[in-house]
Design a protein around this motif. Sequence first.
Motif, PDB file in Angstrom:
ATOM      1  N   UNK A  89      38.901  49.289  49.922  1.00 53.30           N
ATOM      2  CA  UNK A  89      39.573  48.460  48.922  1.00 53.30           C
ATOM      3  C   UNK A  89      38.606  47.397  48.410  1.00 53.30           C
ATOM      4  N   UNK A  90      38.672  47.145  47.100  1.00 52.53           N
ATOM      5  CA  UNK A  90      37.981  46.005  46.486  1.00 52.53           C
ATOM      6  C   UNK A  90      38.951  45.351  45.519  1.00 52.53           C
ATOM      7  N   UNK A  91      38.902  44.025  45.401  1.00 48.71           N
ATOM      8  CA  UNK A  91      39.815  43.357  44.465  1.00 48.71           C
ATOM      9  C   UNK A  91      39.133  43.206  43.101  1.00 48.71           C
ATOM     10  N   UNK A  92      39.907  42.890  42.079  1.00 46.41           N
ATOM     11  CA  UNK A  92      39.349  42.795  40.721  1.00 46.41           C
ATOM     12  C   UNK A  92      38.179  41.820  40.590  1.00 46.41           C
ATOM     13  N   UNK A  93      38.191  40.721  41.367  1.00 47.34           N
ATOM     14  CA  UNK A  93      37.117  39.733  41.252  1.00 47.34           C
ATOM     15  C   UNK A  93      35.773  40.332  41.625  1.00 47.34           C
ATOM     16  N   UNK A  94      35.735  41.191  42.647  1.00 45.90           N
ATOM     17  CA  UNK A  94      34.469  41.817  43.034  1.00 45.90           C
ATOM     18  C   UNK A  94      33.944  42.689  41.900  1.00 45.90           C
ATOM     19  N   UNK A  95      34.846  43.437  41.253  1.00 42.65           N
ATOM     20  CA  UNK A  95      34.427  44.290  40.138  1.00 42.65           C
ATOM     21  C   UNK A  95      33.881  43.436  39.001  1.00 42.65           C
ATOM     22  N   UNK A  96      34.515  42.275  38.772  1.00 41.28           N
ATOM     23  CA  UNK A  96      34.060  41.370  37.714  1.00 41.28           C
ATOM     24  C   UNK A  96      32.669  40.819  38.018  1.00 41.28           C
ATOM     25  N   UNK A  97      32.436  40.413  39.280  1.00 38.44           N
ATOM     26  CA  UNK A  97      31.153  39.796  39.657  1.00 38.44           C
ATOM     27  C   UNK A  97      30.019  40.812  39.648  1.00 38.44           C
ATOM     28  N   UNK A  98      30.278  41.997  40.186  1.00 39.31           N
ATOM     29  CA  UNK A  98      29.191  42.984  40.369  1.00 39.31           C
ATOM     30  C   UNK A  98      29.010  43.919  39.187  1.00 39.31           C
ATOM     31  N   UNK A  99      30.056  44.073  38.364  1.00 39.09           N
ATOM     32  CA  UNK A  99      29.946  44.993  37.225  1.00 39.09           C
ATOM     33  C   UNK A  99      30.257  46.433  37.565  1.00 39.09           C
ATOM     34  N   UNK A 100      30.592  46.731  38.836  1.00 36.83           N
ATOM     35  CA  UNK A 100      30.948  48.096  39.228  1.00 36.83           C
ATOM     36  C   UNK A 100      32.404  48.378  38.869  1.00 36.83           C
TER      37      UNK A 100
END
Length: 765
Positions: free
Chosen positions: A279-290
């Motif tokens: 699991x990853x939350x939306x903030x991680x996707x926002x920070x990393x670009x993945x």
Amino acid sequence: MNILIVEDDAGLTELVKEKIELFGFQTASIQSAGKAIDWLKVNTPYLMILDYRLPDMNGKEFIMELQKTELVIPPFIVSTGQGDEHIAVEMMKLGARDYLVKNRYFLDKLPEVLKRITDEIENENKRKQTEEKLLESESKYRELIELAVDGILMCSHEGIIISANSYMQKLTGRTLDNLIGLHINTLFSGEVLNKEPYRFDLHLEGNIVLIERNILCSNGKIITIEMHTKMMPNGTYQSIIRDITGRKMAEDNLRKLSSAVEQSQVSIVITNKDGVIEYVNPKLLEVTGFAVDETIGQNPRIFKSGEFSGNDYKDMWNILITGKEWKGIFHNRKKNGELFWESATISPVKNEFGEITHFVAVKEDITKKKEMEINLQKALEKAEEMSRLKSNFLANMNHELRTPLNGILGFAGILKEELKDQEHIKMASVILSSGRRLSETLNLILDLSDVEAEKIDISSKKLEVVSIVKNIAGLFTEAALQKKLDYRFINKERKIFAKLDEQFFPRVIYNLIDNSVKYTDKGSIVIEIGTENQNNNSLFYVKIKDTGIGISKENIEIIWNAFRQISEGLNRGYEGTGLGLTISKRITELLHGTIEVESELGKGSEFIVKFPAILEIVEEPEPMMQKEFVSVESGTTDHPSKELPRVLYVEDDITNQNVVKLYLKNRYLIDIADDAINALKLIEQKKYDIILMDINLGRGMNGIQVTKEIRKYSSYVNTPIIAVTAYTMGSDKSEFMRAGCTNYLAKPFYKNDLLKILDEISIRK
């Protein structure tokens, strides 16, 4: 079984041992209460025979001392050479099993007393064991009752409660009497808490029905229960009721937590125990670009920049697999290759068996903060380097100025004493006065540096302050007489004691009197010392009142500031650095004192310092002394009836060697060693009474190292070693004392300073 004998009479101890060892006891004997306490810390005797009168404390004090500890006090018998009934009663109150007087029947009575007491102890032990078994049995029974975590009800076909277990009573807050005969829907509160009343009559025989209901407890609290109900063949209903309020709350909290994680402004990653992302939350996707499908099923190494070493990752996993939390910082890479800093906390998630099933990482982008820290660290390193340079400069200046000053002041003082021509004497006096002024200026600058750097090491001890203030005041007698001032000292008490630093307190008084003499050209200076009570606190005060130039109201505050004077600039009328009052105020505050000033321009000033005093009864005060400033010449001790004391002076500076030789001429036999090697050679060849040790010897070992080497010689273990040095900053003195020096003399010093220390040592020897 062993018996401890606490008895200082060795002969009696042996007789007691022989008597009681016949009965199969082992014995241990101790001669003092203190040693007995230490012995009891590691041993537990069966019985203790305690002599009431021991060398270090009596029996009562011994038992009371034991009671202060966590030690188990063994059964004990008190023995004494006096048949004092009062003592016997006191010891019996403290737990003594018996009290024996050490008379001629003492040893005969001892076996009988021992048998009776051992029988009592055995009976007590058996009784305790029986009680413990009963308590254990009762505890197990209560534990079984407490383990029933479900409520149990039996109801009639109509829903009337006919029995309930204790947990059901606890669950509802009702007693058994209040439950029996109550309709089940009274607990459910009908339509108030639930959509409709509960009907047992709708159940089919043999079926187990599961329902959820809200129950109203007697205290008004509403709880949610899960009820399993079965209709029995006799038409009654049996229900097992479980409180699921916590579970429902947990489910609600889980929904809230899930929402919070999704909306969190920090990155959250959940992996399985093998490190695979689940699991990853939306903030991680926002920070990393993945994207989500680019992270799920992957290992967190997709974020690696390569700067975190393999060993670092290994250490991290070694911590996590033990079930502990790991905190650290990563320098990771985004999908587009951009590097960023992350602060991460990784925690293991365990199941009900304590097994790790997942890992949760909470990470925050700290790139801006990290860049700021890096810049601050660079600035700090630069500031620390500047501070080191400043400290090194001050230390070098301290040494380089004090060493030649010692020669200047030394030879100037000798010339003043030995010259006959008045013009030459006047020149020598000017050199001496200028050197002293330079020395005082150096002291003030270094003191200010120590105060501002908070390097002053306060070491308080009990001081008699009247004599200290009187002696300091006496130093200014000559200067006051030259100005034709009415110079007086008044002591309201003969002796006053206080806990103060013996180095810094005199410096405060010196600076204040020095200022008063400096700024007073005519009239009087009165120095007064006494005590007062302020808010139930005993204080002593020192007042320095003069008729000098005074201070205007608008300038009162600036006198405490560094480098500020009433007379400043090109037209200033008085010499000085403007540091004396600044340092005096800061030192006074460090010593928990106060300093005040009352002044009027053109009429004079009064400075008042106050410190906490120690109340002590002393002799009646002697009459107040006026102008009692007799200059006590140090160095007046002759040695006519014995050989002159032998002194070794370890010093590499030739000027200082010659000055000290002249200072000690005809009073001490002096040898010079200009380095460590020669010093160690001389102490092997001769036995010196006193050693003067310079700290900076220029080459080879320094004075501290030489002192440590000298202390290794058995014949020099107790020899006085005086540190004669230009190093006077910070904790230098403490360092010299720890190295083995017994006294300390700062350069530059005067002839009387040196002779005073040497003569005091010689008198003691």
